[in-house]
Motif scaffolding. Structure first.
Motif, short mmCIF file in Angstrom:
data_model
loop_
_atom_site.label_atom_id
_atom_site.label_comp_id
_atom_site.label_asym_id
_atom_site.label_seq_id
_atom_site.Cartn_x
_atom_site.Cartn_y
_atom_site.Cartn_z
N VAL A 1 0.51 3.76 -3.13
CA VAL A 1 -0.01 5.10 -2.84
C VAL A 1 1.09 6.15 -2.94
O VAL A 1 0.88 7.25 -3.47
CB VAL A 1 -0.67 5.12 -1.45
CG1 VAL A 1 -1.09 6.54 -1.07
CG2 VAL A 1 -1.86 4.20 -1.41
N SER B 1 -6.75 -2.51 1.95
CA SER B 1 -8.20 -2.60 1.80
C SER B 1 -8.62 -3.98 1.33
O SER B 1 -9.63 -4.53 1.79
CB SER B 1 -8.69 -1.54 0.81
OG SER B 1 -8.04 -1.68 -0.44
N TRP C 1 -5.47 5.81 -0.38
CA TRP C 1 -5.22 4.85 0.71
C TRP C 1 -6.46 3.99 0.98
O TRP C 1 -6.36 2.81 1.27
CB TRP C 1 -4.79 5.59 1.96
CG TRP C 1 -4.36 4.70 3.09
CD1 TRP C 1 -5.15 4.13 4.05
CD2 TRP C 1 -3.02 4.26 3.36
NE1 TRP C 1 -4.40 3.37 4.91
CE2 TRP C 1 -3.09 3.44 4.52
CE3 TRP C 1 -1.79 4.49 2.77
CZ2 TRP C 1 -1.96 2.84 5.07
CZ3 TRP C 1 -0.67 3.90 3.32
CH2 TRP C 1 -0.76 3.08 4.45
N ASN C 2 -7.63 4.60 0.88
CA ASN C 2 -8.88 3.89 1.18
C ASN C 2 -9.53 3.29 -0.06
O ASN C 2 -10.67 2.81 0.02
CB ASN C 2 -9.87 4.84 1.87
CG ASN C 2 -9.38 5.32 3.21
OD1 ASN C 2 -8.78 4.56 3.97
ND2 ASN C 2 -9.61 6.59 3.52
N PHE D 1 -4.16 11.48 -0.97
CA PHE D 1 -3.66 10.42 -0.10
C PHE D 1 -4.81 9.68 0.58
O PHE D 1 -4.83 8.44 0.62
CB PHE D 1 -2.71 11.00 0.95
CG PHE D 1 -2.23 9.98 1.95
CD1 PHE D 1 -1.17 9.14 1.64
CD2 PHE D 1 -2.83 9.86 3.19
CE1 PHE D 1 -0.72 8.19 2.55
CE2 PHE D 1 -2.39 8.93 4.12
CZ PHE D 1 -1.34 8.09 3.79
N VAL E 1 -3.40 7.22 8.12
CA VAL E 1 -4.26 8.30 7.62
C VAL E 1 -4.41 9.39 8.68
O VAL E 1 -4.34 10.59 8.38
CB VAL E 1 -5.63 7.74 7.20
CG1 VAL E 1 -6.54 8.85 6.71
CG2 VAL E 1 -5.47 6.68 6.13
N THR F 1 0.82 -1.21 0.00
CA THR F 1 0.00 0.00 0.00
C THR F 1 0.85 1.25 0.00
O THR F 1 0.57 2.22 -0.71
CB THR F 1 -0.93 0.00 1.23
OG1 THR F 1 -1.67 -1.22 1.27
CG2 THR F 1 -1.90 1.16 1.16
N VAL F 2 1.92 1.25 0.81
CA VAL F 2 2.82 2.41 0.86
C VAL F 2 3.46 2.64 -0.50
O VAL F 2 3.57 3.78 -0.98
CB VAL F 2 3.88 2.21 1.95
CG1 VAL F 2 4.96 3.29 1.85
CG2 VAL F 2 3.24 2.23 3.33
N THR G 1 -4.61 0.02 9.67
CA THR G 1 -5.00 0.63 8.41
C THR G 1 -5.29 2.12 8.56
O THR G 1 -4.91 2.92 7.69
CB THR G 1 -6.26 -0.07 7.85
OG1 THR G 1 -5.98 -1.46 7.70
CG2 THR G 1 -6.66 0.51 6.50
#
Length: 302
Positions: free
Chosen positions: A102, A251, A232-233, A228, A281, A98-99, A277
């Motif tokens: 994103v 996710s 991210w979501n 972001f 954020v 994810t990092v 998660t």
């Protein structure tokens, strides 16, 4: 009375009179509206904070404790659930994926979006308005309608079920909003500064990166935070275009973790995964909320 004393008295009288003139007087209706607004905000804050607090406390409980005492404190404040979620359920790898996705997508969309918005806002080119309106049209296009075409496009490019394919898709869907948001910021910047840079011998690239882009920093910060949060979501795009479990993002991991366990869900580990998660954020928003507020106030003042 000396001259200095008379001057001090005059200044005090002026300041007092100005204070009396400038001090707004709240009417009964204003106080009522303010009171109702504070009550609504307090209720909304409770609705938002309590589930997060309950999830945080539940992340330190076992499944039996959660069902036996849903609102009680855990008997042992242990990080076993976080270890299980991070190691056993492979959330560490999904967090890294994810990092990467994103982070790279955010950098690309900010650079490309800023350059596109700058050109559309500052230069009169043939078809520039058409391109701008096409960007606006991209904001109205539902994501789920593009899933099937995107699937075949990425498959033809050999990027289906890969992180680069997901990055390209993220950039494509975040670009229209980025251009739309930054367009007004670049449009409102004074043309005299741009002309002064040209007079000093700066090229177009140097003028953009060293003069105009720093002036649009508030808008860049605001749109970076919004992008972001949205990337991210993101759930629908990765769940449809990234079915390789080695490339899962958070996710997808949350949905897979809850569905694969069936009725034997480890709720403590699942709550720990939720906290893992959402914490990044929250950290990003807390660190950059001043830039977001400043950019909104600057945009409204212009």
């Amino acid at each position: 009375m000396s001259t200095d004393t008379r001057a001090a008295v005059t200044i005090d009288r002026r300041s007092a009179s100005n204070k009396d003139i400038r001090t707004p007087k709240d009417s009964g209706g204003d106080k009522w509206v303010g009171g109702v607004s504070h009550v609504i905000l307090a209720i909304w804050s409770i609705v938002v904070i309590l589930p997060m607090l309950w999830t945080l406390i539940g992340s330190f409980k076992t499944t039996k404790e959660i069902f036996a005492s849903p609102f009680g404190l855990p008997a042992d404040w242990s990080f076993d659930n976080y270890v299980n979620a991070w190691v056993k359920n492979n959330f560490g790898q999904m967090f890294l994926n994810t990092v990467i996705v994103v982070g790279v997508a955010l950098v690309l969309v900010m650079i490309l979006g800023a350059m596109c918005a700058y050109v559309l806002a500052r230069f009169s080119l043939p078809g520039s308005r058409v391109i701008y309106y096409l960007m606006l049209a991209g904001l109205t296009f539902p994501i789920f309608l593009a899933i099937v075409p995107l699937f075949f496009i990425l498959q033809g490019m050999g990027l289906l079920n890969t992180l680069p394919g997901l990055i390209i898709t993220y950039v494509a869907f975040a670009l229209p909003f980025t251009v739309f948001f930054l367009f007004s910021f670049f449009k409102s910047l004074p043309y005299e500064i741009q002309e002064a840079a040209y007079v000093d011998g700066a090229s177009e690239w140097r003028t953009f990166f060293q003069v105009m882009l720093p002036m649009a920093k508030p808008g860049m910060a605001a749109i970076a935070i919004m992008n972001f949060l949205g990337l991210w979501n993101q759930f629908l795009l990765p769940i449809s275009l990234n079915t390789n479990q080695d490339n899962y993002v958070l996710s997808q991991g949350m949905a897979s973790f809850a569905s694969a366990a069936g009725y034997q869900v480890d709720f403590g580990a699942m709550f720990a995964a939720v906290i893992i998660t959402i914490v990044p954020v929250l950290i990003v928003y807390i660190l950059f909320q001043r830039q977001l507020q400043g950019s909104v106030s600057q945009g409204t003042s212009k």
